[in-house]
Design an enzyme around this catalytic site. Structure first.
Site: not given
Ligand code: KIV
Length: 296
Positions: A47-48, A86, A116, A188
């Site tokens: 979703d970046s 995502d 994810k 992360e």
């Protein structure tokens, strides 16, 4: 002959063998094809997308429909790697039914192999989302540490797990995700020592991004490692290329060549046989440009 398509058991087997796993992001067909050709194991439609490709200031506004639209394009470009979609903010953690329905759309409509989920530590609810999905037969990758969807709650985009207490929580969270059925977990922006402890503790592969060298694999945002966006790059990003500079140079050269009349050249243009050209009469004129009526 094309290489065989990877499966989740293939990815799981890498950990005991000590074979590192690679995951990179893609949001469209051409990048997905390049990642697959390069032999990347997992292609993440992160979703970046929102910040990297759609110009949003965070990942929060990204919708499930946007994710599906881009994941479909990625799917068409990938034959070997596993495609992970995502789940965007508020598409999970809502109710079990809605979570499963939304993840099901990523699988059925976009053709993702897995989804994810960002697990905001301390939220029992999202662990339940993971259980609901794995019970429905949907492979789930977890995401711990800096979870951009809830970055505000975490105090912004900062390293997580720097104290013994917060590191302990991450260890527990990783164990919880494994127990709930995740097949892998992204770590992360956490200290290398904490990532190493988690990697040793869980049986599922860990994929680090800003989590040091001891994870079972590494993930980066492709646009970051290529320096494609010209934006701010976190410390953990290595510029494997500086594509933005090359693109700017090429665009400048195009502009200059057009303005100076050097583009297109004869070799870049099409032509027709001269005898055919002579037969063309222009509207309102006779053959070869003479005004109508002047030619006998
Ligand atoms: O959305 C994304 O690209 C991600 C990666 C940074 C792991 O979640």
């Amino acid at each position: 002959m094309p290489e065989a398509t990877l499966t989740i058991p293939d990815i799981l087997q890498r950990k005991p063998r000590g074979e590192k796993i690679t995951m990179l992001t893609a949001y469209d067909f051409p990048m997905a094809r390049l990642l697959d050709r390069a032999g990347v194991d997992l292609v993440l439609v992160g979703d970046s997308l929102g910040m990297v490709a759609l110009g949003y200031s965070s990942t929060v506004p990204v919708t499930l429909d946007e994710m599906i639209h881009h994941a479909r394009a990625v799917r068409r470009g990938v034959t070997r790697a596993l495609v992970v979609g995502d789940m965007p903010f508020m598409s999970f953690n809502v109710s079990r039914e809605e979570t499963v329905r939304n993840a099901g759309r990523l699988m059925k409509e976009a053709g993702c192999d897995a989804v994810k989920i960002e697990w905001g530590q301390g939220s029992g609810e999202s662990l339940d989302s993971v259980r609901a999905l794995t019970e429905a037969g949907i492979p789930v990758m977890g995401h711990l540490g800096l979870t951009p969807q809830t970055a505000g709650k975490l105090g912004g985009f900062r390293v997580q797990g720097k104290t013994a207490q917060t590191a302990q929580k991450l260890l527990e969270a990783a164990a919880g995700l494994e127990e709930a059925g995740c097949f892998a977990v992204v770590l992360e922006c956490i200290p290398s020592q904490v990532a190493r402890l988690i990697t040793r503790q869980v049986n599922i592969p860990t994929l680090g991004i800003g989590a040091g060298p001891d994870c079972d694999g590494q993930v980066l945002v492709t646009h970051d490692l290529l320096h494609l966006t010209g934006a701010f790059y976190p410390k953990f990003v290595r510029a494997f290329a500086r594509i933005d500079q090359r693109i700017l140079k090429a665009l400048g050269e195009f502009k200059g060549a057009v303005r100076s009349g050097k583009f297109p050249a004869a070799a870049e243009s099409y032509s027709m046989p001269e005898e055919e050209r002579k037969k063309i009469s222009r509207p309102g004129r006779g053959v070869r440009g003479a005004p109508k009526g002047t030619r006998k």
